[in-house]
Design an enzyme around this catalytic site. Sequence first.
Site, PDB file in Angstrom:
ATOM      1  N   GLU A 107       0.735  -0.850  -0.250  1.00 38.77           N
ATOM      2  CA  GLU A 107      -0.187   0.066   0.054  1.00 38.77           C
ATOM      3  C   GLU A 107       0.725   1.051  -0.069  1.00 38.77           C
ATOM      4  O   GLU A 107       2.065   0.850   0.965  1.00 38.77           O
ATOM      5  CB  GLU A 107      -0.975   0.049   0.789  1.00 38.77           C
ATOM      6  CG  GLU A 107      -2.632   0.749   1.089  1.00 38.77           C
ATOM      7  CD  GLU A 107      -2.728   0.289   1.850  1.00 38.77           C
ATOM      8  OE1 GLU A 107      -4.446   0.060   2.179  1.00 38.77           O
ATOM      9  OE2 GLU A 107      -2.802   1.215   3.205  1.00 38.77           O
ATOM     10  N   CYS A 120       4.357   8.582   0.965  1.00 40.89           N
ATOM     11  CA  CYS A 120       4.563   7.526   1.479  1.00 40.89           C
ATOM     12  C   CYS A 120       4.709   6.129   1.358  1.00 40.89           C
ATOM     13  O   CYS A 120       4.054   5.781   0.942  1.00 40.89           O
ATOM     14  CB  CYS A 120       3.679   7.008   2.546  1.00 40.89           C
ATOM     15  SG  CYS A 120       4.216   6.493   4.420  1.00 40.89           S
ATOM     16  N   CYS A 127       7.435  -7.632   7.383  1.00 45.20           N
ATOM     17  CA  CYS A 127       8.325  -6.422   9.028  1.00 45.20           C
ATOM     18  C   CYS A 127       8.569  -7.898   9.697  1.00 45.20           C
ATOM     19  O   CYS A 127       8.435  -8.661  10.256  1.00 45.20           O
ATOM     20  CB  CYS A 127       8.147  -5.818   9.617  1.00 45.20           C
ATOM     21  SG  CYS A 127       9.560  -5.080  10.197  1.00 45.20           S
ATOM     22  N   CYS A 131       7.233  -5.196  16.982  1.00 46.26           N
ATOM     23  CA  CYS A 131       6.871  -3.946  18.024  1.00 46.26           C
ATOM     24  C   CYS A 131       5.513  -4.023  18.549  1.00 46.26           C
ATOM     25  O   CYS A 131       5.221  -4.391  17.131  1.00 46.26           O
ATOM     26  CB  CYS A 131       7.145  -2.653  17.247  1.00 46.26           C
ATOM     27  SG  CYS A 131       8.987  -2.449  16.568  1.00 46.26           S
ATOM     28  N   CYS A 134       2.456  -3.142  16.555  1.00 43.33           N
ATOM     29  CA  CYS A 134       1.802  -2.424  15.153  1.00 43.33           C
ATOM     30  C   CYS A 134       1.866  -3.465  14.305  1.00 43.33           C
ATOM     31  O   CYS A 134       2.793  -4.828  14.182  1.00 43.33           O
ATOM     32  CB  CYS A 134       4.013  -1.994  14.449  1.00 43.33           C
ATOM     33  SG  CYS A 134       3.969  -1.560  12.880  1.00 43.33           S
ATOM     34  N   CYS A 367     -11.570   1.381   4.852  1.00 47.08           N
ATOM     35  CA  CYS A 367     -10.395   0.497   3.671  1.00 47.08           C
ATOM     36  C   CYS A 367     -10.862  -0.791   4.128  1.00 47.08           C
ATOM     37  O   CYS A 367     -10.457  -2.020   3.745  1.00 47.08           O
ATOM     38  CB  CYS A 367      -8.856   0.524   4.114  1.00 47.08           C
ATOM     39  SG  CYS A 367      -8.894   0.606   6.137  1.00 47.08           S
TER      40      CYS A 367
HETATM   41  N1  SAH Z   1       9.951   0.138  10.636  1.00 50.14           N
HETATM   42  C1  SAH Z   1       9.936   1.748  10.659  1.00 50.14           C
HETATM   43  C2  SAH Z   1       9.478   2.037   9.622  1.00 50.14           C
HETATM   44  C3  SAH Z   1       7.613   2.319   9.311  1.00 50.14           C
HETATM   45  S1  SAH Z   1       6.715   2.727  10.668  1.00 50.14           S
HETATM   46  C4  SAH Z   1      10.213   2.309  12.324  1.00 50.14           C
HETATM   47  O1  SAH Z   1       9.231   1.453  12.858  1.00 50.14           O
HETATM   48  O2  SAH Z   1       9.980   3.090  11.683  1.00 50.14           O
HETATM   49  C5  SAH Z   1       6.591   4.109  10.757  1.00 50.14           C
HETATM   50  C6  SAH Z   1       6.021   4.886  11.954  1.00 50.14           C
HETATM   51  O3  SAH Z   1       4.423   4.199  12.488  1.00 50.14           O
HETATM   52  C7  SAH Z   1       7.025   4.407  12.978  1.00 50.14           C
HETATM   53  O4  SAH Z   1       7.038   5.106  14.443  1.00 50.14           O
HETATM   54  C8  SAH Z   1       6.612   2.813  13.630  1.00 50.14           C
HETATM   55  O5  SAH Z   1       6.611   3.060  15.649  1.00 50.14           O
HETATM   56  C9  SAH Z   1       4.578   3.426  13.644  1.00 50.14           C
HETATM   57  N2  SAH Z   1       3.341   3.088  13.805  1.00 50.14           N
HETATM   58  C10 SAH Z   1       3.435   1.446  13.868  1.00 50.14           C
HETATM   59  N3  SAH Z   1       2.351   1.318  14.606  1.00 50.14           N
HETATM   60  C11 SAH Z   1       1.784   2.184  14.657  1.00 50.14           C
HETATM   61  C12 SAH Z   1       0.050   1.888  14.594  1.00 50.14           C
HETATM   62  N4  SAH Z   1      -0.915   0.811  14.872  1.00 50.14           N
HETATM   63  N5  SAH Z   1      -0.161   3.763  15.594  1.00 50.14           N
HETATM   64  C13 SAH Z   1       0.611   4.334  15.466  1.00 50.14           C
HETATM   65  N6  SAH Z   1       1.829   4.037  14.765  1.00 50.14           N
HETATM   66  C14 SAH Z   1       1.915   2.891  14.176  1.00 50.14           C
HETATM   67 FE1  SF4 Z   2       8.639  -2.994  11.677  1.00 47.70          FE
HETATM   68 FE2  SF4 Z   2       8.409  -2.150  13.848  1.00 47.70          FE
HETATM   69 FE3  SF4 Z   2       8.533  -0.371  11.920  1.00 47.70          FE
HETATM   70 FE4  SF4 Z   2       6.448  -1.278  12.478  1.00 47.70          FE
HETATM   71  S1  SF4 Z   2       7.307  -0.599  13.713  1.00 47.70           S
HETATM   72  S2  SF4 Z   2       7.345  -1.387  10.691  1.00 47.70           S
HETATM   73  S3  SF4 Z   2       7.392  -3.959  13.762  1.00 47.70           S
HETATM   74  S4  SF4 Z   2      10.131  -1.562  13.181  1.00 47.70           S
END
Ligand code: SAH
Ligand code: SF4
Length: 394
Positions: A107, A120, A127, A131, A134, A367
């Site tokens: 996406e 974006c 991944c 986290c 996420c 969505c």
């Molecule tokens: N993997 C990288 C980039 C992609 S995630 C990273 O983690 O930085 C981009 C941002 O979205 C990151 O700051 C991540 O922590 C945040 N993110 C992921 N899931 C989320 C959620 N459910 N609600 C809000 N922010 C989220």
């Molecule tokens: Fe991967 Fe964590 Fe970024 Fe989600 S927030 S994309 S799990 S690194």
Amino acid sequence: MNAEAKTLPSLVGVTRAELTKALASSGVAPKDLRMRTGQLWHWIYHRGAQDFSAMKNVAKPMQEALAERFTLARPEITTEQVSADGTRKWLIRMPPASKFDKGAEIECVYIPEATRGTLCVSSQVGCTLNCTFCHTGTQKLVRNLTAAEIVAQVMVARDRLGDFPGGIAPTDGLVPSGEGTRAVSNIVFMGMGEPLYNYDHVRDAIGVLTDGEGLSLSKRRITVSTSGVVPLMRALGEECGTMLAVSLHATNDKLRDEIVPLNKKYPIKMLLDACHTYPGASNARRITFEYVMLKGINDSPAEARALVRLLKGLPAKINLIPFNPWPGSPYVCSDWETIEKFSDIVFNAGYASPVRTPRGRDISAACGQLKSETEKLRARARMMLEESLALGQE
Ligand code: SAH
Ligand code: SF4
């Protein structure tokens, strides 16, 4: 396009070195390779050519030799959703990378504003980092995207937005227009995946995106977000020169170990040390610290103060992200008053910390109508919208 043509490799997204190789294999003499590479590069990335026959300064036999071996095909937009505020969300299907690959679907989100348009992009399908807040982290990594697949997301967006010379913008009036306006002016690597776990491809893609004879995007308008892959941060700054965003989300190792498990490998101090020495960081080029607001987990005033203390001395911006829940997610978003209080503390310490109204709310809500793969990306897509608003402010 016939079935046979579809199996030919596309030159859209390739690096200069790959393009030169492709030309050599099409019969271009070694002495002409440099010049021909420059010509093709211009047509593909500056003009957005979709067909070799459009390349007026390339002789017909050469056009035909290229068309026998390659295409200028783009990955396909399989679904588009347009918000009333102009935010667009595309589901893009990548062609299969091998006979074992089904062809990834990713996406990509476009957020227009008065003076810029932010795209974006994703760097991986899924991944490997988990986290806990996420949704992408709950998916198994399917695979890294190639550099060409990363660049192709930008090409597809520019095609769709009429952002190449002679292109036709959507007629809904929601795309920025005006002399010298580029629909896609900023890129954020905040889609699916950890960009620094796919570093080589991300670096090569940034090389293509910033090439002054092609897409010509400014490095200062590209932001790479990392969850903290410390060993590659210096290389990112030195080799790519892009803006950095760091997903901090917690102010002590105990909590960060839990919610960003990569912290066990690269704890907060190590991460911040890498930020202090990030090449090119300055007051004019601040590092963005992302902080997701999780109710009762990391959102107390004491944590806001701890955040300010941690970032002392760093050229930093703080981006507070309301948590986007997903089905089965173990958290809820902090209350609005809590976010405001947190933001006030950060603001009073001298950091701009806007918590803005999410864009594209209407299409995010809709969505669930997309197919299941997209459903998994929902949290990410919403987050992207939030994120992009606070980034690439130049
Ligand atoms: N993997 C990288 C980039 C992609 S995630 C990273 O983690 O930085 C981009 C941002 O979205 C990151 O700051 C991540 O922590 C945040 N993110 C992921 N899931 C989320 C959620 N459910 N609600 C809000 N922010 C989220
Ligand atoms: Fe991967 Fe964590 Fe970024 Fe989600 S927030 S994309 S799990 S690194």
